[in-house]
Design a protein around this motif. Structure first.
Motif, mmCIF file in Angstrom:
data_model
loop_
_atom_site.group_PDB
_atom_site.id
_atom_site.type_symbol
_atom_site.label_atom_id
_atom_site.label_comp_id
_atom_site.label_asym_id
_atom_site.label_seq_id
_atom_site.Cartn_x
_atom_site.Cartn_y
_atom_site.Cartn_z
ATOM 1 N N PRO A 80 -11.294 -0.878 -2.794
ATOM 2 C CA PRO A 80 -10.267 0.103 -3.163
ATOM 3 C C PRO A 80 -9.798 -0.132 -4.602
ATOM 4 C CG PRO A 80 -9.774 -0.873 -1.030
ATOM 5 C CD PRO A 80 -10.920 -1.644 -1.607
ATOM 6 N N GLY A 81 -9.724 0.940 -5.369
ATOM 7 C CA GLY A 81 -9.264 0.848 -6.747
ATOM 8 C C GLY A 81 -10.343 0.517 -7.750
ATOM 9 N N ALA A 82 -11.596 0.359 -7.311
ATOM 10 C CA ALA A 82 -12.677 -0.016 -8.230
ATOM 11 C C ALA A 82 -12.908 1.047 -9.301
ATOM 12 C CB ALA A 82 -13.973 -0.271 -7.458
ATOM 13 N N HIS A 83 -12.570 2.298 -9.008
ATOM 14 C CA HIS A 83 -12.731 3.358 -10.005
ATOM 15 C C HIS A 83 -11.749 3.196 -11.169
ATOM 16 C CE1 HIS A 83 -9.450 4.808 -7.500
ATOM 17 N NE2 HIS A 83 -9.130 5.643 -8.488
ATOM 18 N N LEU A 84 -10.792 2.278 -11.024
ATOM 19 C CA LEU A 84 -9.805 2.057 -12.074
ATOM 20 C C LEU A 84 -10.156 0.893 -12.997
ATOM 21 C CD1 LEU A 84 -6.630 2.564 -9.878
ATOM 22 C CD2 LEU A 84 -7.683 4.199 -11.454
ATOM 23 N N ILE A 85 -11.365 0.335 -12.831
ATOM 24 C CA ILE A 85 -11.795 -0.732 -13.734
ATOM 25 C C ILE A 85 -13.040 -0.297 -14.491
ATOM 26 C CG2 ILE A 85 -10.813 -2.593 -12.340
ATOM 27 C CD1 ILE A 85 -13.662 -3.260 -11.428
ATOM 28 N N ASP A 86 -13.231 -0.895 -15.633
ATOM 29 C CA ASP A 86 -14.403 -0.643 -16.470
ATOM 30 C C ASP A 86 -15.249 -1.909 -16.437
ATOM 31 O OD1 ASP A 86 -16.268 -0.288 -18.499
ATOM 32 O OD2 ASP A 86 -14.842 0.691 -19.845
ATOM 33 N N LEU A 87 -16.313 -1.905 -15.641
ATOM 34 C CA LEU A 87 -17.143 -3.102 -15.480
ATOM 35 C C LEU A 87 -17.816 -3.517 -16.785
ATOM 36 C CD1 LEU A 87 -18.785 -2.382 -12.013
ATOM 37 C CD2 LEU A 87 -17.034 -4.078 -12.536
ATOM 38 N N ASP A 88 -18.179 -2.551 -17.628
ATOM 39 C CA ASP A 88 -18.833 -2.878 -18.895
ATOM 40 C C ASP A 88 -17.898 -3.647 -19.822
ATOM 41 O OD1 ASP A 88 -21.151 -1.611 -18.058
ATOM 42 O OD2 ASP A 88 -20.524 0.326 -18.895
ATOM 43 N N ARG A 89 -16.635 -3.242 -19.878
ATOM 44 C CA ARG A 89 -15.651 -3.917 -20.732
ATOM 45 C C ARG A 89 -15.064 -5.146 -20.056
ATOM 46 N NH1 ARG A 89 -11.040 -0.623 -21.278
ATOM 47 N NH2 ARG A 89 -10.218 -2.174 -22.688
ATOM 48 N N PHE A 132 -6.804 -6.278 -11.227
ATOM 49 C CA PHE A 132 -7.785 -5.987 -10.180
ATOM 50 C C PHE A 132 -8.308 -7.280 -9.589
ATOM 51 C CE2 PHE A 132 -11.933 -4.986 -8.421
ATOM 52 C CZ PHE A 132 -11.642 -3.849 -7.681
ATOM 53 N N GLY A 133 -8.141 -7.424 -8.286
ATOM 54 C CA GLY A 133 -8.727 -8.556 -7.570
ATOM 55 C C GLY A 133 -8.206 -9.912 -8.002
ATOM 56 N N ASN A 134 -6.936 -9.986 -8.422
ATOM 57 C CA ASN A 134 -6.357 -11.268 -8.788
ATOM 58 C C ASN A 134 -6.491 -12.213 -7.604
ATOM 59 O OD1 ASN A 134 -4.167 -13.295 -8.863
ATOM 60 N ND2 ASN A 134 -3.639 -12.279 -10.777
ATOM 61 N N PRO A 135 -7.046 -13.416 -7.813
ATOM 62 C CA PRO A 135 -7.303 -14.300 -6.678
ATOM 63 C C PRO A 135 -6.040 -14.750 -5.948
ATOM 64 C CG PRO A 135 -7.794 -15.410 -8.752
ATOM 65 C CD PRO A 135 -7.496 -13.991 -9.075
ATOM 66 N N PHE A 136 -4.888 -14.692 -6.590
ATOM 67 C CA PHE A 136 -3.664 -15.153 -5.946
ATOM 68 C C PHE A 136 -2.820 -14.029 -5.382
ATOM 69 C CE2 PHE A 136 -4.648 -18.364 -9.191
ATOM 70 C CZ PHE A 136 -4.953 -19.394 -8.314
ATOM 71 N N SER A 137 -2.930 -12.844 -5.961
ATOM 72 C CA SER A 137 -2.034 -11.786 -5.506
ATOM 73 C C SER A 137 -2.716 -10.445 -5.289
ATOM 74 C CB SER A 137 -0.888 -11.626 -6.506
ATOM 75 O OG SER A 137 -1.396 -11.339 -7.788
ATOM 76 N N GLY A 138 -4.017 -10.360 -5.400
ATOM 77 C CA GLY A 138 -4.724 -9.116 -5.131
ATOM 78 C C GLY A 138 -4.649 -8.129 -6.271
ATOM 79 N N THR A 139 -4.805 -6.853 -5.950
ATOM 80 C CA THR A 139 -4.781 -5.774 -6.933
ATOM 81 C C THR A 139 -3.414 -5.099 -6.882
ATOM 82 O OG1 THR A 139 -7.144 -5.422 -6.648
ATOM 83 C CG2 THR A 139 -5.890 -3.619 -7.613
ATOM 84 N N HIS A 140 -2.866 -4.817 -8.053
ATOM 85 C CA HIS A 140 -1.575 -4.134 -8.130
ATOM 86 C C HIS A 140 -1.759 -2.767 -8.779
ATOM 87 C CE1 HIS A 140 -0.293 -8.346 -7.734
ATOM 88 N NE2 HIS A 140 0.639 -7.802 -6.987
ATOM 89 N N PHE A 141 -1.375 -1.726 -8.039
ATOM 90 C CA PHE A 141 -1.485 -0.362 -8.523
ATOM 91 C C PHE A 141 -0.132 0.120 -9.024
ATOM 92 C CE2 PHE A 141 -4.722 -0.798 -5.209
ATOM 93 C CZ PHE A 141 -5.845 -0.485 -5.945
ATOM 94 N N GLY A 142 -0.162 1.035 -10.002
ATOM 95 C CA GLY A 142 1.067 1.639 -10.497
ATOM 96 C C GLY A 142 1.566 2.702 -9.546
#
Length: 156
Positions: A80-89, A132-142
């Motif tokens: 969930p939320g992967a569309h909000l990250i830029d894997l290339d950058r 995104f995917g912070n190992p301690f607290s997960g992903t935080h959405f606005g």
């Protein structure tokens, strides 16, 4: 150089945390964040109305990806939320958030004032993530497009 730096460990992605610390460590580097904000306000010179707008831009926080193989990249892209990250950058996608507020003083007396305020937060309704995917607290959405109405009582 830091002594006894907190470094909690999470047990297999659960909420169970093992507190521990690093006795000593040194880190060197440079971390830049591209962030800009602007705001403007208007207050009626003799009257009861006011309005303000605020815009915030952020270029996106880094995402710790490491070296992903094809299977890992596919698993990451399905989260969930992967569309909000830029894997290339290797960063969360940039975001622009605009908030607008207006207020009106309804009554002003010797004992105080009554004011109402209406706000639209994230006025363009853009989905964004802080991380995104912070190992301690997960992903935080606005927050999504949000309407808010407040009443304020002020006593003199």
């Amino acid at each position: 150089s830091v002594c006894n730096y907190a470094d909690p460990n999470v047990f297999f992605g659960t909420t169970i945390v093992f507190p521990n610390s690093v006795a000593r460590g040194t880190a060197r580097g440079l971390d830049l964040r591209h962030v800009a904000s602007a705001s403007g306000s208007w207050v009626q010179p003799v009257g009861a109305w006011s309005a303000s707008a605020r815009a915030r831009y952020a270029s996106g926080t880094p995402v710790e990806l490491g070296d992903l193989d094809d299977d890992e990249a596919a698993a990451l892209a399905s989260r969930p939320g992967a569309h909000l990250i830029d894997l290339d950058r290797g960063r969360v996608k940039p975001r622009l958030v605009v908030d607008v507020t207006t207020s009106r003083r309804l009554r002003c007396t010797s004992w105080g004032a009554v004011t109402v305020r209406a706000s639209v937060q994230n006025a363009f309704g853009r989905a964004y993530a802080f991380n995104f995917g912070n190992p301690f607290s997960g992903t935080h959405f606005g927050a999504p497009l949000t309407f808010r109405l407040d009443a304020q009582l002020t006593f003199d």
